[in-house]
Design an enzyme around this catalytic site. Sequence first.
Site, PDB file in Angstrom:
ATOM      1  N   LEU A 145      -7.450  -4.655   7.314  1.00 17.80           N
ATOM      2  CA  LEU A 145      -7.060  -5.903   6.567  1.00 17.80           C
ATOM      3  C   LEU A 145      -7.575  -5.624   5.021  1.00 17.80           C
ATOM      4  O   LEU A 145      -7.102  -6.321   4.238  1.00 17.80           O
ATOM      5  CB  LEU A 145      -7.655  -7.004   7.249  1.00 17.80           C
ATOM      6  CG  LEU A 145      -6.908  -7.517   8.553  1.00 17.80           C
ATOM      7  CD1 LEU A 145      -7.456  -8.593   9.067  1.00 17.80           C
ATOM      8  CD2 LEU A 145      -5.509  -7.863   8.439  1.00 17.80           C
ATOM      9  N   SER A 199      -7.272  -5.555  -5.417  1.00  7.19           N
ATOM     10  CA  SER A 199      -8.693  -6.005  -4.736  1.00  7.19           C
ATOM     11  C   SER A 199      -9.600  -6.040  -5.455  1.00  7.19           C
ATOM     12  O   SER A 199      -9.719  -4.913  -6.547  1.00  7.19           O
ATOM     13  CB  SER A 199      -8.683  -5.051  -3.423  1.00  7.19           C
ATOM     14  OG  SER A 199      -9.284  -4.133  -3.729  1.00  7.19           O
ATOM     15  N   GLY A 223       0.295   5.069  -4.887  1.00  2.95           N
ATOM     16  CA  GLY A 223      -0.445   6.117  -5.449  1.00  2.95           C
ATOM     17  C   GLY A 223       0.161   7.288  -4.743  1.00  2.95           C
ATOM     18  O   GLY A 223       0.725   8.264  -5.313  1.00  2.95           O
ATOM     19  N   LEU A 267      10.435 -20.801  -2.656  1.00  2.00           N
ATOM     20  CA  LEU A 267       9.504 -19.654  -2.115  1.00  2.00           C
ATOM     21  C   LEU A 267       8.329 -19.857  -2.645  1.00  2.00           C
ATOM     22  O   LEU A 267       8.397 -20.039  -4.212  1.00  2.00           O
ATOM     23  CB  LEU A 267      10.075 -18.174  -2.211  1.00  2.00           C
ATOM     24  CG  LEU A 267       9.143 -17.210  -2.052  1.00  2.00           C
ATOM     25  CD1 LEU A 267       8.820 -17.171  -0.482  1.00  2.00           C
ATOM     26  CD2 LEU A 267       9.523 -15.950  -2.461  1.00  2.00           C
ATOM     27  N   ASP A 269       0.669  -1.430   0.081  1.00  2.12           N
ATOM     28  CA  ASP A 269      -0.030  -0.039  -0.042  1.00  2.12           C
ATOM     29  C   ASP A 269       0.843   1.428  -0.099  1.00  2.12           C
ATOM     30  O   ASP A 269       1.817   1.162   0.491  1.00  2.12           O
ATOM     31  CB  ASP A 269      -0.960   0.031   1.108  1.00  2.12           C
ATOM     32  CG  ASP A 269      -2.175   1.053   1.071  1.00  2.12           C
ATOM     33  OD1 ASP A 269      -2.379   1.427  -0.273  1.00  2.12           O
ATOM     34  OD2 ASP A 269      -2.580   1.329   2.022  1.00  2.12           O
ATOM     35  N   HIS A 273       2.964   2.967  -8.915  1.00  2.00           N
ATOM     36  CA  HIS A 273       2.827   1.592  -9.053  1.00  2.00           C
ATOM     37  C   HIS A 273       3.737   1.096  -9.754  1.00  2.00           C
ATOM     38  O   HIS A 273       4.030  -0.238  -9.193  1.00  2.00           O
ATOM     39  CB  HIS A 273       1.498   1.303  -9.674  1.00  2.00           C
ATOM     40  CG  HIS A 273       0.137   1.813  -9.252  1.00  2.00           C
ATOM     41  ND1 HIS A 273      -0.164   1.247  -7.990  1.00  2.00           N
ATOM     42  CD2 HIS A 273      -0.772   2.545  -9.593  1.00  2.00           C
ATOM     43  CE1 HIS A 273      -1.358   1.725  -7.699  1.00  2.00           C
ATOM     44  NE2 HIS A 273      -1.682   2.651  -8.575  1.00  2.00           N
TER      45      HIS A 273
HETATM   46  C1  IPE Z   1      -1.263   0.030  -3.477  1.00  2.00           C
HETATM   47  O1  IPE Z   1      -1.247   1.373  -3.576  1.00  2.00           O
HETATM   48  C2  IPE Z   1      -1.678  -0.871  -4.888  1.00  2.00           C
HETATM   49  C3  IPE Z   1      -2.879  -1.058  -5.173  1.00  2.00           C
HETATM   50  C4  IPE Z   1      -3.847  -0.860  -4.294  1.00  2.00           C
HETATM   51  C5  IPE Z   1      -3.103  -1.397  -6.307  1.00  2.00           C
HETATM   52  P1  IPE Z   1      -2.152   2.525  -3.540  1.00  2.00           P
HETATM   53  O2  IPE Z   1      -2.876   2.651  -4.821  1.00  2.00           O
HETATM   54  O3  IPE Z   1      -3.139   1.874  -2.616  1.00  2.00           O
HETATM   55  O4  IPE Z   1      -1.530   3.785  -2.961  1.00  2.00           O
HETATM   56  P2  IPE Z   1      -2.235   4.609  -2.159  1.00  2.00           P
HETATM   57  O5  IPE Z   1      -2.819   4.148  -0.895  1.00  2.00           O
HETATM   58  O6  IPE Z   1      -3.441   5.459  -2.859  1.00  2.00           O
HETATM   59  O7  IPE Z   1      -1.077   5.864  -1.840  1.00  2.00           O
HETATM   60 MG    MG Z   2      -4.057   2.359  -0.705  1.00  2.00          MG
END
Ligand code: IPE
Ligand code: MG
Length: 220
Positions: A168, A47, A5, A113, A2, A19
Amino acid sequence: MDGNGRWGVRRGIGRSAGHCAGVDAIRRIVEAAIRQGIGTLTLYGFSSDNWGRPAAEVGAIMALIRHYVGSEADRLAAAGVRLTVIGRRDRLPAGLAAAIGAAEAATAAGTRLHLRIAVDYSAREAILAAARRAGSDCSREDFSALVIGERDVPVVDLVIRAGGEKRLSDFLLWESAYAELYFTDRLWPDFEAEDLAEALTEFRSRHRRFGLVPAHAAAA
Ligand code: IPE
Ligand code: MG
């Protein structure tokens, strides 16, 4: 994984570039996980709720995942990594679904792994799908196998969430019944081998009792 972005936005290069940097972190952390002797590593890539994001961002993520599984399969196989992808596959772009199948086949013999990437994944959907298939006398072990849906996957020992949020978000809910939870403010693209090592050190210091009292838990 996470914080991709926010990482991109903070640098003024946009979320999709974040990303992209997140994929570099995957390469680093997979290597670190092998060095640490981790048996199974599941990364939350996309997700089922992420479909609601702007189409351009969704497209960029799908393209990145496709590039990762396509370009990385041989390297993973050489490193002894078995790659599988969990989640729904029927809503993925056809090219991505095919690339995933090819990468899974190319890495199937890996034993060092087991790297799992969750794409179009929802733990609630996985549990619901298992419930629909289970008979009323299904044992907990058999139900667990239905939820997990693939071979040789243990329950989760440790959940690490980067990016500062403490939830979660529909990730491995059944499998994490007794998982230790570790939260860090580090954004995923900044997550380094040292951060993984720190999380593992913290994990090893936890006293896991699985609902028992200390003396009994130690003996179990
Ligand atoms: C995690 O980064 C990757 C995905 C959910 C695809 P985010 O896209 O959630 O990044 P933030 O949380 O907006 O910074
Ligand atoms: Mg996020």
